[in-house]
Motif scaffolding. Structure first.
Motif, mmCIF file in Angstrom:
data_model
loop_
_atom_site.group_PDB
_atom_site.id
_atom_site.type_symbol
_atom_site.label_atom_id
_atom_site.label_comp_id
_atom_site.label_asym_id
_atom_site.label_seq_id
_atom_site.Cartn_x
_atom_site.Cartn_y
_atom_site.Cartn_z
ATOM 1 N N SER A 65 0.949 -0.997 -0.073
ATOM 2 C CA SER A 65 0.088 -0.012 -0.223
ATOM 3 C C SER A 65 0.791 1.302 -0.060
ATOM 4 C CB SER A 65 -0.742 0.191 1.241
ATOM 5 O OG SER A 65 -1.761 1.088 1.562
ATOM 6 N N TYR A 66 0.342 2.210 -0.443
ATOM 7 C CA TYR A 66 1.397 3.281 -0.814
ATOM 8 C C TYR A 66 0.206 4.702 -0.814
ATOM 9 C CZ TYR A 66 4.866 1.077 -3.633
ATOM 10 O OH TYR A 66 5.534 -0.327 -3.543
ATOM 11 N N ARG A 67 1.116 5.697 -0.233
ATOM 12 C CA ARG A 67 0.034 7.154 0.262
ATOM 13 C C ARG A 67 0.806 7.952 -0.153
ATOM 14 N NH1 ARG A 67 -3.482 5.568 4.246
ATOM 15 N NH2 ARG A 67 -4.283 8.033 3.735
ATOM 16 N N ILE A 68 0.256 9.236 -0.546
ATOM 17 C CA ILE A 68 1.392 9.785 -1.129
ATOM 18 C C ILE A 68 0.030 11.093 -0.208
ATOM 19 C CG2 ILE A 68 1.506 12.130 -3.478
ATOM 20 C CD1 ILE A 68 0.583 10.114 -4.686
ATOM 21 N N GLY A 69 1.798 12.956 -0.176
ATOM 22 C CA GLY A 69 1.481 13.719 0.891
ATOM 23 C C GLY A 69 2.122 14.864 0.979
ATOM 24 N N SER A 70 0.557 15.367 0.752
ATOM 25 C CA SER A 70 1.450 17.256 -0.205
ATOM 26 C C SER A 70 1.841 18.048 1.349
ATOM 27 C CB SER A 70 1.088 17.815 -0.600
ATOM 28 O OG SER A 70 -0.512 18.054 -0.531
ATOM 29 N N GLY A 71 2.882 18.881 1.606
ATOM 30 C CA GLY A 71 2.567 19.943 2.176
ATOM 31 C C GLY A 71 3.341 21.252 1.793
ATOM 32 N N ILE A 72 2.709 22.686 2.304
ATOM 33 C CA ILE A 72 2.913 23.455 2.408
ATOM 34 C C ILE A 72 3.433 24.845 3.701
ATOM 35 C CG2 ILE A 72 0.851 24.153 1.868
ATOM 36 C CD1 ILE A 72 1.820 25.727 -0.698
ATOM 37 N N ASP A 73 4.173 25.054 3.834
ATOM 38 C CA ASP A 73 4.579 26.530 4.460
ATOM 39 C C ASP A 73 5.347 27.705 4.198
ATOM 40 O OD1 ASP A 73 4.586 26.628 7.638
ATOM 41 O OD2 ASP A 73 6.295 26.391 7.459
ATOM 42 N N PHE A 74 4.634 28.418 5.089
ATOM 43 C CA PHE A 74 5.184 30.137 4.682
ATOM 44 C C PHE A 74 5.840 30.948 5.985
ATOM 45 C CE2 PHE A 74 1.431 28.297 1.594
ATOM 46 C CZ PHE A 74 2.104 29.656 0.839
ATOM 47 N N HIS A 75 6.781 31.701 5.980
ATOM 48 C CA HIS A 75 7.321 31.847 6.504
ATOM 49 C C HIS A 75 7.687 33.839 7.091
ATOM 50 C CE1 HIS A 75 7.127 29.787 10.360
ATOM 51 N NE2 HIS A 75 6.936 28.225 9.756
ATOM 52 N N GLN A 76 7.377 34.483 7.374
ATOM 53 C CA GLN A 76 8.121 36.153 7.105
ATOM 54 C C GLN A 76 8.942 35.799 7.486
ATOM 55 O OE1 GLN A 76 6.265 39.114 9.643
ATOM 56 N NE2 GLN A 76 6.788 40.273 8.733
ATOM 57 N N LEU A 77 10.075 36.590 6.436
ATOM 58 C CA LEU A 77 11.712 36.740 6.869
ATOM 59 C C LEU A 77 12.209 38.271 7.420
ATOM 60 C CD1 LEU A 77 13.198 35.598 3.829
ATOM 61 C CD2 LEU A 77 13.327 35.137 5.733
ATOM 62 N N VAL A 78 12.363 38.520 8.645
ATOM 63 C CA VAL A 78 12.682 39.460 9.703
ATOM 64 C C VAL A 78 14.501 39.671 9.926
ATOM 65 C CG1 VAL A 78 10.494 39.618 9.731
ATOM 66 C CG2 VAL A 78 12.441 38.208 11.505
ATOM 67 N N GLU A 79 14.580 40.984 9.772
ATOM 68 C CA GLU A 79 16.088 41.048 10.910
ATOM 69 C C GLU A 79 16.547 40.526 12.137
ATOM 70 O OE1 GLU A 79 18.629 42.353 9.619
ATOM 71 O OE2 GLU A 79 17.163 43.245 7.395
ATOM 72 N N GLY A 80 17.539 40.135 12.613
ATOM 73 C CA GLY A 80 17.581 39.139 13.523
ATOM 74 C C GLY A 80 16.985 37.775 13.794
ATOM 75 N N ARG A 81 16.966 36.884 13.056
ATOM 76 C CA ARG A 81 16.276 35.738 12.807
ATOM 77 C C ARG A 81 17.759 35.035 13.002
ATOM 78 N NH1 ARG A 81 12.315 33.125 16.564
ATOM 79 N NH2 ARG A 81 12.215 31.297 14.569
ATOM 80 N N ASP A 82 18.074 33.832 12.741
ATOM 81 C CA ASP A 82 18.637 32.719 12.012
ATOM 82 C C ASP A 82 17.857 32.021 11.460
ATOM 83 O OD1 ASP A 82 21.365 32.962 13.240
ATOM 84 O OD2 ASP A 82 21.185 31.424 14.919
ATOM 85 N N LEU A 83 18.082 31.818 9.652
ATOM 86 C CA LEU A 83 18.005 31.616 8.824
ATOM 87 C C LEU A 83 17.833 29.881 9.000
ATOM 88 C CD1 LEU A 83 16.162 31.386 5.868
ATOM 89 C CD2 LEU A 83 17.482 31.804 4.553
ATOM 90 N N TRP A 84 17.104 29.106 8.629
ATOM 91 C CA TRP A 84 17.153 27.628 9.135
ATOM 92 C C TRP A 84 16.660 26.927 7.997
ATOM 93 C CZ3 TRP A 84 20.543 24.358 12.057
ATOM 94 C CH2 TRP A 84 20.894 25.425 13.033
#
Length: 159
Positions: A2-21
């Motif tokens: 048995s196979y299953r397919i999943g999709s995901g999406i995400d958004f984030h704001q970019l700001v000064e003073g944070r690390d970018l991971w």
């Protein structure tokens, strides 16, 4: 099998003073993603795809952004937990195909590291993790450098 397919999406704001991971890798940049956790847009999209493949809700259901225990958490921990959840349901990851959309910085030099991190956590080979990137040609919030987004599709197999 048995196979299953999943999709995901995400958004984030970019700001000064944070690390970018992104993809479990710290990317040198003057802005970072804003979020309750480390705001790793790629790992969050993969988590949503894994959970969605088995109709288990999304990352917010399992790791609410109003709980202090998830404040500034490393998203690699969240991905490990999502892999554990799907493993406990009797599935394994077959492959992952992901796309990033950000104007800058260029992430091509970091893609092999991202593939290595994701493959290791998901117990798959590096060549089973595809990561692509594009810009919006300076259009919209991504093009103005205000944010970034990621999409991921996963294939799971019943074991």
């Amino acid at each position: 099998m048995s196979y299953r397919i999943g999709s995901g999406i995400d958004f984030h704001q970019l700001v000064e003073g944070r690390d970018l991971w992104i993809g479990g890798v710290r990317i040198p940049h003057h802005k970072g993603a804003l979020g309750h956790s480390d705001a790793d847009v790629l790992l969050h999209a993969v988590c949503d795809a894994l959970l969605g493949a088995l109709a288990l809700g999304d990352i917010g259901v399992h790791f609410p952004n109003n709980e202090d225990r998830f404040k500034d958490i490393d998203s690699k921990i969240l991905l490990r937990e999502c892999v554990r959840i799907i493993t406990d349901k009797g599935y394994k990851v077959v492959n992952i195909d992901a796309s990033l959309c950000l104007q800058e910085p260029k992430i091509k030099p970091y893609v092999p590291q991202m593939q290595e991190v994701i493959a290791s956590i998901c117990n798959i080979e590096i060549e089973d993790v595809s990561i692509k990137a594009t810009t919006t040609e300076h259009m919209g919030f991504v093009g103005r450098g205000e944010g970034l987004t990621a999409q991921a599709v996963v294939l799971l197999q019943k074991v």
